[in-house]
Design an enzyme around this catalytic site. Structure first.
Site, PDB file in Angstrom:
ATOM      1  N   GLY A 114       0.768  -1.244   0.000  1.00 35.45           N
ATOM      2  CA  GLY A 114       0.000   0.000   0.000  1.00 35.45           C
ATOM      3  C   GLY A 114       0.796   1.288   0.000  1.00 35.45           C
ATOM      4  O   GLY A 114       0.288   2.329   0.412  1.00 35.45           O
ATOM      5  N   LYS A 148     -16.633 -15.438  -7.863  1.00 34.05           N
ATOM      6  CA  LYS A 148     -16.033 -14.119  -8.092  1.00 34.05           C
ATOM      7  C   LYS A 148     -17.127 -13.097  -8.405  1.00 34.05           C
ATOM      8  O   LYS A 148     -17.006 -11.918  -8.066  1.00 34.05           O
ATOM      9  CB  LYS A 148     -15.013 -14.195  -9.236  1.00 34.05           C
ATOM     10  CG  LYS A 148     -14.256 -12.879  -9.412  1.00 34.05           C
ATOM     11  CD  LYS A 148     -12.905 -13.065 -10.034  1.00 34.05           C
ATOM     12  CE  LYS A 148     -12.231 -11.719 -10.272  1.00 34.05           C
ATOM     13  NZ  LYS A 148     -10.960 -11.839 -10.973  1.00 34.05           N
ATOM     14  N   ASN A 163      -5.452   1.791 -13.330  1.00 36.02           N
ATOM     15  CA  ASN A 163      -4.459   0.914 -12.699  1.00 36.02           C
ATOM     16  C   ASN A 163      -3.063   1.469 -12.928  1.00 36.02           C
ATOM     17  O   ASN A 163      -2.788   2.064 -13.969  1.00 36.02           O
ATOM     18  CB  ASN A 163      -4.557  -0.489 -13.329  1.00 36.02           C
ATOM     19  CG  ASN A 163      -3.548  -1.462 -12.738  1.00 36.02           C
ATOM     20  OD1 ASN A 163      -3.399  -1.554 -11.519  1.00 36.02           O
ATOM     21  ND2 ASN A 163      -2.829  -2.167 -13.599  1.00 36.02           N
ATOM     22  N   HIS A 167       0.876   0.324 -13.373  1.00 36.12           N
ATOM     23  CA  HIS A 167       1.681  -0.855 -13.704  1.00 36.12           C
ATOM     24  C   HIS A 167       3.164  -0.453 -13.713  1.00 36.12           C
ATOM     25  O   HIS A 167       3.525   0.547 -14.338  1.00 36.12           O
ATOM     26  CB  HIS A 167       1.270  -1.391 -15.079  1.00 36.12           C
ATOM     27  CG  HIS A 167       2.035  -2.618 -15.447  1.00 36.12           C
ATOM     28  ND1 HIS A 167       1.794  -3.837 -14.862  1.00 36.12           N
ATOM     29  CD2 HIS A 167       3.088  -2.806 -16.291  1.00 36.12           C
ATOM     30  CE1 HIS A 167       2.640  -4.726 -15.339  1.00 36.12           C
ATOM     31  NE2 HIS A 167       3.433  -4.132 -16.204  1.00 36.12           N
TER      32      HIS A 167
HETATM   33  C1  GRF Z   1       3.324  -1.280  -7.491  1.00 34.61           C
HETATM   34  O1  GRF Z   1       4.598  -1.448  -8.052  1.00 34.61           O
HETATM   35  C2  GRF Z   1       2.265  -1.263  -8.569  1.00 34.61           C
HETATM   36  O2  GRF Z   1       2.704  -0.699  -9.767  1.00 34.61           O
HETATM   37  C3  GRF Z   1       2.013  -2.735  -8.765  1.00 34.61           C
HETATM   38  O3  GRF Z   1       2.058  -3.272  -7.469  1.00 34.61           O
HETATM   39  C4  GRF Z   1       2.926  -2.485  -6.652  1.00 34.61           C
HETATM   40  C5  GRF Z   1       2.186  -2.115  -5.419  1.00 34.61           C
HETATM   41  O4  GRF Z   1       2.993  -1.535  -4.434  1.00 34.61           O
HETATM   42  N1  GRF Z   1       0.770  -2.925  -9.484  1.00 34.61           N
HETATM   43  P1  GRF Z   1       2.331  -0.842  -3.171  1.00 34.61           P
HETATM   44  O5  GRF Z   1       1.354  -1.870  -2.564  1.00 34.61           O
HETATM   45  O6  GRF Z   1       1.611   0.390  -3.610  1.00 34.61           O
HETATM   46  O7  GRF Z   1       3.459  -0.562  -2.217  1.00 34.61           O
END
Ligand code: GRF
Length: 183
Positions: A12, A58, A100, A102
């Site tokens: 998080g 789901k 999202n 990534h």
């Molecule tokens: C991040 O690198 C995000 O891009 C990926 O998962 C990671 C989450 O990190 N999808 P955090 O939980 O926000 O520390």
């Protein structure tokens, strides 16, 4: 004012950056013991947690999520380390309102291991992408992305740390560009 919710499965840190700069209506985690829930408590952000395995399907799990989102009149769902594929139930209700982050420069290195995959491929640069969520894995329309260069003396840890730093800058920029008001 646009109301946002953040979905995160684990650590998080992106949620924390977002919540420090923007009012977050609630954070949801699909793991009841996720560290993101402690971050939410410390930041006084409302949180919910329930797990897919607690539901028959789901579809039922996502129906519960849609109910939460509608109850709070959420305008934008921000996935930040949410490790599930968004299914048809959530998409039907919220497509066009889910983004999202990534940790790679899409369409390069989609999937759950964007940082490691780029590192192992020996690329000179990777990056970070924020995109709209569709039914594919990291395939939705790109909103904004930034390059992160791999330095000669990088280790995977230092490379990963710089990717995360880029994430912490990009998410707030994208929320600004989508008209989300700051605190
Ligand atoms: C991040 O690198 C995000 O891009 C990926 O998962 C990671 C989450 O990190 N999808 P955090 O939980 O926000 O520390």
């Amino acid at each position: 004012m646009k109301k946002i919710a953040v979905f995160a499965s684990g650590n998080g840190s992106n949620f924390q950056v977002i919540a420090e700069e923007f009012p977050v209506e609630f954070v949801f985690s699909d793991h009841r013991d996720a560290y993101v829930l402690e971050r939410a408590d410390k930041l006084d952000v409302l949180s919910y947690a329930f797990e897919l395995k607690e539901f028959e399907s789901k579809e039922d799990y996502e129906a519960a999520l849609v109910e939460l989102l509608e109850e709070h009149q959420i305008d934008l769902v921000c996935l930040a380390g949410y490790m599930k594929i968004v299914g048809p139930t959530l998409l039907a209700a919220y497509e066009g309102r889910i983004i999202n982050i990534h940790p790679a420069y899409l369409p390069e290195f989609p999937g759950a291991h964007g940082i490691e995959d780029a590192w192992e491929a020996g690329v000179e640069q990777s990056g970070v992408t924020i995109h709209w969520v569709d039914s594919g894995v990291d395939t939705g329309k790109i909103i904004q992305q930034v390059r992160v260069t791999r330095l000669a003396d990088d280790t995977i840890d230092s490379f990963e740390a710089r990717i995360h730093e880029a994430e912490y800058k990009l998410y707030p920029e994208v929320l600004d560009s989508l008209g989300v008001e700051r605190r």
